[in-house]
Design a protein around this motif. Sequence first.
Motif, short mmCIF file in Angstrom:
data_model
loop_
_atom_site.label_atom_id
_atom_site.label_comp_id
_atom_site.label_asym_id
_atom_site.label_seq_id
_atom_site.Cartn_x
_atom_site.Cartn_y
_atom_site.Cartn_z
N ALA A 161 0.83 -1.21 0.00
CA ALA A 161 0.00 0.00 0.00
C ALA A 161 0.86 1.26 0.00
O ALA A 161 0.53 2.27 -0.62
CB ALA A 161 -0.92 -0.02 1.21
N VAL A 162 2.00 1.20 0.72
CA VAL A 162 2.87 2.38 0.81
C VAL A 162 3.78 2.48 -0.42
O VAL A 162 4.24 3.57 -0.78
CB VAL A 162 3.72 2.31 2.12
CG1 VAL A 162 4.73 3.44 2.20
CG2 VAL A 162 2.80 2.34 3.34
N GLY A 163 4.05 1.33 -1.06
CA GLY A 163 4.97 1.33 -2.19
C GLY A 163 6.40 1.03 -1.76
O GLY A 163 7.35 1.43 -2.42
N ILE A 164 6.54 0.33 -0.65
CA ILE A 164 7.87 -0.09 -0.19
C ILE A 164 8.16 -1.47 -0.78
O ILE A 164 7.38 -2.41 -0.57
CB ILE A 164 7.91 -0.17 1.36
CG1 ILE A 164 7.65 1.21 1.97
CG2 ILE A 164 9.25 -0.73 1.84
CD1 ILE A 164 7.44 1.20 3.48
N PRO A 165 9.27 -1.60 -1.54
CA PRO A 165 9.57 -2.91 -2.13
C PRO A 165 9.68 -4.00 -1.06
O PRO A 165 10.13 -3.74 0.05
CB PRO A 165 10.91 -2.68 -2.83
CG PRO A 165 10.97 -1.20 -3.06
CD PRO A 165 10.24 -0.56 -1.92
N GLU A 166 9.27 -5.20 -1.46
CA GLU A 166 9.24 -6.36 -0.55
C GLU A 166 10.56 -6.61 0.18
O GLU A 166 10.58 -7.00 1.34
CB GLU A 166 8.98 -7.61 -1.39
CG GLU A 166 7.64 -8.27 -1.19
CD GLU A 166 7.49 -9.41 -2.18
OE1 GLU A 166 8.24 -10.39 -2.06
OE2 GLU A 166 6.63 -9.28 -3.09
N ASP A 167 11.69 -6.39 -0.55
CA ASP A 167 13.00 -6.74 0.03
C ASP A 167 13.60 -5.61 0.88
O ASP A 167 14.75 -5.69 1.29
CB ASP A 167 13.98 -7.14 -1.08
CG ASP A 167 14.18 -6.04 -2.11
OD1 ASP A 167 13.38 -5.08 -2.14
OD2 ASP A 167 15.16 -6.13 -2.88
N VAL A 168 12.83 -4.57 1.11
CA VAL A 168 13.31 -3.47 1.97
C VAL A 168 12.76 -3.68 3.39
O VAL A 168 11.57 -3.95 3.56
CB VAL A 168 12.85 -2.10 1.43
CG1 VAL A 168 13.13 -0.99 2.42
CG2 VAL A 168 13.51 -1.82 0.08
#
Length: 202
Positions: A161-168
Motif C-alpha cells: 500500500a505504501v509502495g515499499i519494495p518487498e525486500d526493503v
Amino acid sequence: MTAPAMSALDAIYHRRATRAFTAAPVGDDAIGELLRAAIHAPTAMHAEPWLFAIVQDRALLARISDRTKAMLATPSGDDHHGLARHPESRLPAIFTAPGFDIFYGAGTLVAIGTRAPGGFAVADCWLAAQNLMLAATALGLATCPIGVAALALNDPAIKEAVGIPEDVTVVAPIIVGVAAGAPTPASRRAPVIVSWRRPRAP
Ligand SMILES: Cc1cc2nc3c(=O)[nH]c(=O)nc-3n(C[C@H](O)[C@H](O)[C@H](O)COP(=O)(O)O)c2cc1C
C-alpha cells in the motif's frame, strides 16, 4: 528554504519527541532538506544503505496506525524489532486503545529502511534518522521516532500500500510536523562513565 540560525548543540538540546501536531503540512522543500540532511549521516564502509518512503496520505497513515495496533495485540513472526513479543516491552496500554493514533495526528511519516542486512545498515538508518530529526528542529519542525510503526511497515500488505519494495526492511519510522504547543521536556540521567583511562604520569 530559510532556516533560523541554530547551532548543532541548540538543535540537539531543543529536539523533543513531539506527540501533538497542528494540521499544518510539511512542504516538499522541507522534505527535500530533511532527506539531504539524513543522507549526510555517517555510513559504515560508505554503503549509504538507506532508502526513504514518505507518507502524507492521512487515510494511509490511519491504516498503518490501525495495523500496528492490531499487530501489537497479536504478536507474530513479522516483528523484526521484537516490539510486540519482548517480555520486557513497556508499551503503555494506550498503544492498543481504540481511537489512539500512533502518529499523534502528524501528517508526515518518513520511513527509513534498507535492503542491506546487518547491524551497520541498521545503525546507518538510525544515524540518518537522527540527522533528519535535528535538521527538522533547526527548520522549526517537530518529530518523533515511532518505533512501533516498523511492525506494520514491514507487513507485506502495508508495504504494498505504501509502495515499499518487498525486500526493503523498514528500520526507522519518523513522524514530522508542526508542534501544537511545547512538548514536555524529557530528563536524562547523567552519563555513566564506566572507564576513563588517562595518560599515566611519566
Ligand atoms: C528507537 C526509538 C523508538 C521509539 N518509538 C516510539 C514510539 O513508537 N512511540 C512514541 O511515542 N515514541 C517513541 N520514541 C520516542 C521516545 O519515547 C523518546 O525519544 C523518549 O521518551 C525521550 O524523549 P525525548 O526524545 O523528547 O528526549 C522512540 C524513540 C526511539 C529512540
